[in-house]
Scaffold this motif. Structure first.
Motif, PDB file in Angstrom:
ATOM      1  N   VAL A1044       3.541 -35.383  -1.530  1.00 58.24           N
ATOM      2  CA  VAL A1044       2.594 -36.371  -2.056  1.00 58.24           C
ATOM      3  C   VAL A1044       1.182 -35.802  -2.063  1.00 58.24           C
ATOM      4  O   VAL A1044       0.421 -35.992  -3.021  1.00 58.24           O
ATOM      5  CB  VAL A1044       2.668 -37.666  -1.221  1.00 58.24           C
ATOM      6  N   MET A1045       0.801 -35.090  -1.003  1.00 56.57           N
ATOM      7  CA  MET A1045      -0.536 -34.503  -0.948  1.00 56.57           C
ATOM      8  C   MET A1045      -0.754 -33.464  -2.025  1.00 56.57           C
ATOM      9  O   MET A1045      -1.888 -33.256  -2.474  1.00 56.57           O
ATOM     10  CB  MET A1045      -0.771 -33.871   0.425  1.00 56.57           C
ATOM     11  N   GLY A1046       0.307 -32.799  -2.460  1.00 59.72           N
ATOM     12  CA  GLY A1046       0.156 -31.744  -3.434  1.00 59.72           C
ATOM     13  C   GLY A1046       0.402 -32.131  -4.866  1.00 59.72           C
ATOM     14  O   GLY A1046       0.039 -31.363  -5.765  1.00 59.72           O
ATOM     15  N   SER A1047       0.982 -33.302  -5.108  1.00 61.18           N
ATOM     16  CA  SER A1047       1.341 -33.628  -6.486  1.00 61.18           C
ATOM     17  C   SER A1047       1.031 -35.053  -6.911  1.00 61.18           C
ATOM     18  O   SER A1047       1.219 -35.377  -8.087  1.00 61.18           O
ATOM     19  CB  SER A1047       2.838 -33.376  -6.698  1.00 61.18           C
ATOM     20  N   PRO A1049      -0.729 -38.147  -8.463  1.00 62.48           N
ATOM     21  CA  PRO A1049      -1.813 -38.174  -9.463  1.00 62.48           C
ATOM     22  C   PRO A1049      -3.091 -38.851  -8.983  1.00 62.48           C
ATOM     23  O   PRO A1049      -4.122 -38.702  -9.638  1.00 62.48           O
ATOM     24  CB  PRO A1049      -1.191 -38.950 -10.627  1.00 62.48           C
ATOM     25  N   SER A1050      -3.040 -39.581  -7.873  1.00 57.59           N
ATOM     26  CA  SER A1050      -4.218 -40.303  -7.405  1.00 57.59           C
ATOM     27  C   SER A1050      -5.018 -39.430  -6.449  1.00 57.59           C
ATOM     28  O   SER A1050      -4.562 -39.140  -5.328  1.00 57.59           O
ATOM     29  CB  SER A1050      -3.805 -41.601  -6.699  1.00 57.59           C
ATOM     30  N   PRO A1051      -6.225 -39.000  -6.830  1.00 54.66           N
ATOM     31  CA  PRO A1051      -7.043 -38.216  -5.892  1.00 54.66           C
ATOM     32  C   PRO A1051      -7.488 -39.024  -4.675  1.00 54.66           C
ATOM     33  O   PRO A1051      -7.713 -38.454  -3.605  1.00 54.66           O
ATOM     34  CB  PRO A1051      -8.239 -37.773  -6.747  1.00 54.66           C
ATOM     35  N   TYR A1052      -7.599 -40.336  -4.849  1.00 52.75           N
ATOM     36  CA  TYR A1052      -7.978 -41.170  -3.701  1.00 52.75           C
ATOM     37  C   TYR A1052      -6.894 -41.146  -2.635  1.00 52.75           C
ATOM     38  O   TYR A1052      -7.185 -41.012  -1.441  1.00 52.75           O
ATOM     39  CB  TYR A1052      -8.229 -42.597  -4.176  1.00 52.75           C
ATOM     40  N   LEU A1053      -5.637 -41.265  -3.045  1.00 49.17           N
ATOM     41  CA  LEU A1053      -4.544 -41.226  -2.074  1.00 49.17           C
ATOM     42  C   LEU A1053      -4.457 -39.856  -1.412  1.00 49.17           C
ATOM     43  O   LEU A1053      -4.231 -39.766  -0.197  1.00 49.17           O
ATOM     44  CB  LEU A1053      -3.232 -41.570  -2.767  1.00 49.17           C
ATOM     45  N   ARG A1054      -4.632 -38.796  -2.166  1.00 55.46           N
ATOM     46  CA  ARG A1054      -4.585 -37.455  -1.575  1.00 55.46           C
ATOM     47  C   ARG A1054      -5.702 -37.279  -0.554  1.00 55.46           C
ATOM     48  O   ARG A1054      -5.505 -36.659   0.503  1.00 55.46           O
ATOM     49  CB  ARG A1054      -4.678 -36.389  -2.668  1.00 55.46           C
ATOM     50  N   HIS A1055      -6.859 -37.832  -0.852  1.00 56.85           N
ATOM     51  CA  HIS A1055      -7.971 -37.745   0.103  1.00 56.85           C
ATOM     52  C   HIS A1055      -7.670 -38.541   1.373  1.00 56.85           C
ATOM     53  O   HIS A1055      -7.948 -38.071   2.487  1.00 56.85           O
ATOM     54  CB  HIS A1055      -9.244 -38.262  -0.563  1.00 56.85           C
ATOM     55  N   ARG A1056      -7.110 -39.711   1.219  1.00 56.84           N
ATOM     56  CA  ARG A1056      -6.751 -40.500   2.394  1.00 56.84           C
ATOM     57  C   ARG A1056      -5.681 -39.802   3.226  1.00 56.84           C
ATOM     58  O   ARG A1056      -5.718 -39.821   4.467  1.00 56.84           O
ATOM     59  CB  ARG A1056      -6.252 -41.877   1.953  1.00 56.84           C
ATOM     60  N   LEU A1057      -4.720 -39.168   2.564  1.00 57.03           N
ATOM     61  CA  LEU A1057      -3.664 -38.476   3.296  1.00 57.03           C
ATOM     62  C   LEU A1057      -4.210 -37.263   4.042  1.00 57.03           C
ATOM     63  O   LEU A1057      -3.688 -36.903   5.103  1.00 57.03           O
ATOM     64  CB  LEU A1057      -2.553 -38.047   2.340  1.00 57.03           C
TER      65      LEU A1057
END
Length: 1315
Positions: A1044-1047, A1049-1057
């Motif tokens: 999920v962190m690498g793929s 599409p939501s940059p907000y979710l990746r930042h939270r993770l």
């Protein structure tokens, strides 16, 4: 938008200053250059895209992170390296011209190549839907002097296909139910703007701009791009309500998308296909036109082309980072209509239009949020009047999805997250959202118009913007709100500013860490506030306001060159306007870290009629050590790894301090003293002649006044009557009914002998410090009741919360809570203090006072049943939320919440009625759920203990409480509320219960909420809960989270993770991921056996070591170094082709923290040979020869200790006895032999069988092995072994072998092709 592609062209006008100019160097990332022209002539370019270099060979592991990091370090520094080099064509000459000739003045007009028109530009191509044209004036000079040569026009045509940074597409993927839109994601970091178009990327590169943007005309025209029709996405062009995640308020529950039937979706899609696409830009709109080329004629519906072009112009010079673009079906709201007529007349011709843009069906929320702050409350008008001219022609807000931060500021445009939008029926988001948007407005002055000269000067710009925002909020929300939040911020600074770099040093690390930037945002405005107070004392004028105004005026007039503000220039401005030296102030609060701690003692000398006072600074000895927590672990760990050194705590802080003594007549006398030493002794004169009134008599007078009795006739002439706050519940029947306590006779006599009421230290808030004042309880009570300053009242409540509980203190707290004249935050603090007075020794007096206060305010008379909610009074609303929270903190001697308190909160939650309320109660219910969950603890009586009874009521109440919380979780799943706050609260509660052992672990429950389609904030919360429950030790979860962190599409979710991952690592480092032991804390009446013979020193040392950052890092390495699943998942996420530069850097920081760097480079030989001979020549040189063996020749038996080089997989050997110089290890992999050559293989097998068996120790041909089996690590020992093994065989009559020399240098070559 369908293909998520940008195709455009950039025209740059260059004014040469040297006739020998032959090259132009620009920043250009992510872009693929198609054509380039200089003055209309094609030219050659050299372009090196760093994103293409972010590749590692297939056999790389997490131990090669340093090789990856070297590629990244060349990109993430300031100024960034130039990736695009343009050569000046030989036919283009740099010709001198006369100054100020008409030809020179108009020579900046772009020139197109011969035979090409603007309509043929790439932005009209059928394969792309969005085009960008940028035109900027570049000059190497800081002044505006004309160039002695004719300007040159550079035209660069480019395509951006795989966008990783700088731009974000939302709702354009298949299955995404949101409205398609796109926007820039710029930040002040270097290299963020050149990912969209070639430019000189830097916050100091400021020019004027012209932009042309081509996009689909309507939402339905998006399907006419290069990808399949958007109707295949089943609602990709619509959202049901509020345009977020396809659900009301942007909410998806555990079941994913709760969409309407398919026919409704298709019908809604047809309706939304006619929505017009709107382009918003950080410039002024000049023209709109249809865009259609010959290639587009086949896609034209009737006579209307399917694309449209918007033309913008920005006449103010701004940096590329401050050019923002948003494209989507936005609704336009004119927020200027909320401005009254008087304000428009006052602004005159300087009036500025305020516009808001939002996705369809969110207009009401936009008006609620933006109109209140910017126009109705006149924020823009206030900024203009107080701090100078607004340099842009308009101000716009655009609300989008998936934005990482809350706001992104650019010239005249602020791109905001939809998370800031809320309906008018909510109260809680008003304050934080107002503060966020006000800062975004202030950043137009300090942040866009004026920028920091160096990254270490960031604190000036950030602090100035927040200080300006606080000045407006002070007029909007009142002085009490302003000073109370100022005190809270100072307390948080004292908590965080331990072992941290200074404000100035926070900018040394580029790019600035998010946690460091948050600390700057916290401390910088408070430092400017105390500077404002001190400058006011010196000059009796608003010096800081004048300094800020002159800063912006100087930027407009050109005195502040290029709008660059430095700390030194800001210091000189303050000193010049205040006529005082400020070197000491800036050394302490800007260049230094930490804060002072004061201990104050006082005594009244009756003979000399003075107050003797001593002020001692104890920060050198009593400042607590910095605590390592899971939240700040990553920041502390990286500072430790980077060897960030923080200076020692200053033993002495100097400066003026205001001491206010309230003497017997109630008159405050201020004394300004200068603190210069570690211990300051003061003799303050006494002024009052009146005697101090006895509190008992004053209370009687207040009670009589409350009853309407005139007491002025009996008043003595020498007494001064003072009325104050907290004088409620004074009647005799109220005292009995509320079980109030008062001062004893001895205490009243002692009070009568005092010569002053109370003493206030630092009354004007000129210090960020902790103060401990030695004065009696009744003086703090006088300070609480008679001082109008909210900070004084708060400090008094803090004192009473820290002393031993008593019925008297509970009476003080409840009188403060019941007095509506107090500021609501003070009443909330009093409610929290009452929870500490609820003890068995005091007969639970605090709980009685809390429940009775709630019954008086919010229940029917003489009943415990709550009334229907009425949140029209915001003050009462905050108190109504605070009382249940305070009751949930009550604990008995065994650490459990009393059953009566738990039952009371459960009844309030069950009887909640919001039918007649105009406001939504979802956040109030969430507060009650948290309070109810806080009462359920694991420390309770054993049900089969020696007392022989079962607490059936407690067990039943606990079951009912759990069922009630789960019921609201189900309600929110099917009838979603604002941002799924009920689900998020319930999930957090269930996680705490699992960690406490109250409920069994159920990972599937949390995993069900992490699916795509659920609200991003709720998904991130579930990931966080799983990490806190120890899921980081599960290989499957680690792999899923890394995916999920690498793929995603939501940059907000990746930042939270990323934050969740850092917190999880901190919990592992501190050993807090294991569930709590239910039997660790025995309950009341239980027996504990302690075996003194067991040596617990080792365990104790380990626990103490984890409290330091070095010990925590060591423990983390021991836990995860050998975790292969975590290694693979972390490396997979770090090498993902979909994440941005900052995300890669964050993941590589974790790699550097956990793992040892091992230099390794896999070389694949594209040679079809059976056998290779490897010879290590030393100095990182290896010769590989292709050999043809004679299988009929006899072979010598190699020594048993030697091994073929083809089977060696060691990267480092510590047992080598060869004298060959040590070099970097190399892995050699040969291509496996093709399976088609079976005939030669059978022939070779027959020959080998006829010649007899081959010895086992003979090296076999590596052509039969796979690449992994044939890998050989050629270190100093491994290479020598390979050489000796291959040297024992003869080449026979084979032809002369080909030599392949590999030179491995340090540092390793950074090639982008995987070799």
């Amino acid at each position: 938008m369908a293909s998520k592609t940008l195709k455009g062209w950039s025209e740059i006008t260059v004014n040469p200053t040297d006739a020998s100019l032959r090259q132009f160097r620009l920043n250009c990332r992510q872009c693929r250059i198609t054509r380039c022209y200089v003055n209309g002539r094609a030219t050659a370019t050299q372009h090196t895209d760093p994103y293409q270099n972010f590749k590692m060979h297939e056999a790389s592991t997490v131990h090669q992170y340093h090789q990856y990091r070297k590629k990244l370090d060349t990109v993430l520094h300031d100024p960034p390296e130039h990736e695009l080099v343009i050569n000046l064509p030989s036919r283009v000459k740099i010709e001198p011209v006369e100054y100020f000739t008409p030809g020179v003045q108009h020579s900046s007009t772009p020139k197109l190549p011969t035979g090409q028109s603007k309509t043929d530009s790439p932005d009209a191509a059928a394969s792309a839907t969005t085009g960008i044209m940028t035109s900027s004036l570049l000059t190497s000079r800081t002044d505006n002097s004309p160039s002695p040569f004719a300007p040159l026009t550079i035209r660069i045509e480019f395509v951006v296909e795989n966008i990783r940074d700088g731009f974000n597409f939302v709702g354009c993927d298949l299955g995404d139910m949101r409205y398609p839109h796109a926007y820039t994601t710029h930040s002040p970091l270097p290299g963020t703007a050149c990912g969209l178009f070639p430019t000189l990327d830097g916050i100091h590169e400021r020019w004027t701009w012209e932009l042309e943007i081509t996009a689909p005309r309507t939402l339905g025209d998006i399907s006419k791009g290069s990808l399949p029709d958007t109707k295949d996405r089943k609602g990709g062009a619509n959202a049901i309500v509020n345009g977020t995640n396809g659900l009301p308020n942007g909410i998806n529950g555990v079941n994913g998308d709760h969409t309407s039937p398919d026919e409704d979706v298709d019908e809604t899609l047809d309706d939304d296909s006619d929505l017009d696409i709107v382009v918003i830009c950080s410039a002024n709109l000049k023209d709109e036109s249809w865009s259609c080329t010959i290639a587009d004629l086949a896609k034209v519906d009737g006579d209307k082309p399917w694309k449209k072009t918007w033309k913008f112009e920005q006449t103010m010079a701004v940096s590329p980072q401050h050019i923002a673009i948003a494209v989507g079906p936005f609704e336009r709201v004119n927020l200027s209509e909320y401005r009254d007529v008087e304000a428009e007349e006052a602004m005159g011709i300087m009036i500025v239009d305020v516009m808001g843009y939002c996705l369809p069906s969110r207009e009401a929320e936009l008006r609620t949020v933006s109109a209140r702050v910017l126009t109705r409350y006149k924020a823009l008008d206030y900024m203009f009047k107080e701090f100078g001219q607004y340099v842009f022609q308009s101000f716009s807000l655009c609300f989008v999805d998936d934005l990482v931060c809350d706001t992104t500021e650019s010239a005249s445009l602020v791109i905001c997250s939809n998370r800031l939008l809320f309906p008018e029926s909510l109260i809680d988001p008003i304050e934080p959202v107002t503060r966020t948007l006000t800062y975004s407005l202030a950043a137009q002055w300090a942040g866009v118009h004026v920028v920091p000269k160096d990254w270490s000067d960031t604190w000036v710009i950030v602090g100035m913007a927040y200080w300006m925002a606080n000045c407006f909020l002070k007029t909007l929300m009142g002085n009490n709100w302003y000073r109370f939040n100022l005190k809270k911020d100072a307390e948080k600074i004292c908590e965080l500013d331990i072992g941290r770099p200074s404000l100035y040093a926070q900018g040394f690390q580029v790019p600035i860490e998010p946690s460091a930037l948050d600390f700057i945002k916290l401390k910088a405005p408070v430092v400017l506030t105390i500077l404002e107070k001190r400058l006011w004392k010196v000059s009796s004028s608003m010096v800081l306001h004048r300094v800020v105004r002159k800063t912006f005026l100087g930027a407009i007039a050109g005195d502040l060159k290029n709008g660059l503000m430095s700390t030194q220039h800001f210091t000189r401005l303050c000193e010049k306007n205040s006529h005082t030296k400020l070197e000491s102030f800036f050394q302490q609060w800007v260049y230094g870290s930490g804060y002072p701690r004061f201990e104050v003692s006082q005594r009244f000398n009756k003979k000399r009629m003075i107050v003797e006072m001593g002020i001692r600074q104890v920060q050198s000895s009593e400042t607590p050590a910095a605590r390592v927590t899971s939240e700040n672990f990553m920041q502390d760990a990286m500072n430790h790894e980077r060897h960030v050194v923080v200076g020692p705590t200053r033993p002495v802080y100097t400066g003026p301090m205001t001491i206010r003594i309230h003497e017997a007549d109630g008159t405050p006398y201020e004394h300004v003293v200068d603190i210069k030493e570690g211990y300051t002794k003061l003799d303050i004169p006494y002024n009052t002649k009146y005697k101090r009134l006895k509190r008992s008599r004053r209370q009687k007078e207040r009670a009589a006044a409350g009853a309407g009795v005139d007491v002025s006739i009996d008043a003595h002439n020498d007494d001064v009557l003072l009325y104050c706050l907290g004088d409620v519940l004074q009647a005799e029947d109220e005292v009995v009914d509320w079980k109030m306590e008062d001062w004893s006779k001895e205490e009243e006599d002692k009070m009568a002998q005092e010569s002053f009421e109370w003493i206030r230290m630092d009354a004007d808030f000129e210090w960020i410090c902790t103060l401990k004042v030695n004065q009696p309880d009744y003086m703090f009570l006088s300070q609480l009741q008679q001082d109008r300053d909210v900070i004084a009242q708060y400090e008094a409540l803090q004192y009473f919360s820290g002393v031993k509980e008593s019925a008297l203190i509970s009476s003080i707290f409840v009188r403060t809570l019941m007095d509506r004249r107090y500021y609501w935050a003070i009443r909330v603090e009093a409610a929290m203090g009452l929870a500490k007075c609820a003890t068995a020794e005091l007969n639970w007096i605090g709980q009685f006072h809390l429940t009775k206060a709630f019954q008086v305010f919010f229940c029917f008379p003489e009943s415990s049943v709550p009334k229907s909610n009425d949140f029209s009074d915001a003050t009462a609303y905050y108190v109504q939320k605070a009382i249940p929270t305070a009751i949930s903190r009550i604990r008995n001697v065994s650490g459990a919440c009393p059953t009566s308190a738990q039952r009371w909160i459960l009844d309030v939650l069950r009887w909640n009625d919001n039918n007649n309320n105009n406001y939504d109660d979802c956040l109030y219910i969430a507060t009650l759920m948290k309070a109810l969950a806080n009462t359920i603890t694991i420390t309770k009586f054993d049900l089969n203990n020696d007392f022989g009874y079962e607490d059936e009521e407690a067990v039943q109440t606990q079951k009912e409480s759990i069922n009630e919380i789960e019921r609201y979780l189900r309600i929110d799943k099917w009838q979603s509320v604002y941002q799924n706050v009920l689900s998020e609260t319930a999930i957090e509660i269930l996680k705490d219960w699992i960690r406490s052992g109250i409920k069994d672990k159920d990972p599937k429950f949390f995993l069900s909420y992490t699916r795509e389609g659920t609200l991003d904030s709720l998904r991130a919360k579930c990931f966080e809960c799983l990490v806190e429950l120890g899921a980081m030790h599960q290989p499957g979860f680690v792999k899923y989270m890394a995916k999920v962190m690498g793929s995603d599409p939501s940059p907000y979710l990746r930042h939270r993770l990323w934050k969740v991952l850092g917190k999880g690592l901190g919990m592992i480092a501190l050993g807090s991921t294991k569930p709590m032991n239910n039997n660790a804390n025995p309950g009341f009446g239980e027996m504990t056996l302690v075996d003194d013979s067991v040596d617990m020193s080792h365990e104790r040392r380990n626990e103490l070591a984890k409290e330091t950052i070095a010990g925590a890092i060591k423990n983390l390495k021991e836990e995860l170094t050998d975790n292969e699943a975590f290694k693979q998942a972390l490396w997979t996420a770090a090498t993902s082709p979909d994440i941005g530069l900052i995300e890669i850097r964050n993941l590589l920081d974790i790699c550097s923290l956990l793992y040892e760097a091992k230099s390794s480079l896999v070389v694949i030989l594209r040679q079809k040979a059976k056998t290779f001979k490897c010879t290590h020549l030393g100095n990182c040189k290896i010769v590989i020869k292709r050999e043809y063996r004679d299988w009929y020749a006899s072979r010598s038996q190699p020594p048993p200790s030697s091994r073929p080089a083809a089977s060696s997989t060691h990267q480092d050997s510590s047992h080598s006895h060869n004298s060959t110089p040590r070099s970097g290890p190399i892995k050699l992999i040969t291509n496996p032999r093709s399976r088609n050559s079976s005939g030669s293989a059978r022939r070779l097998k027959a020959e080998r069988q006829s010649s007899g068996p081959t010895p086992r120790s003979t090296p076999r041909s590596t052509a039969r092995s796979t690449p992994k089996q044939a890998a050989a690590a050629a270190s100093s020992s491994g290479a020598s072994k390979a050489s000796s093994a291959a040297g024992g065989t003869g080449a026979g009559s084979a032809p002369r072998p080909t030599k392949i020399v590999l030179k491995l240098k340090r540092p390793l070559p950074q090639n982008g092709d995987g070799t």
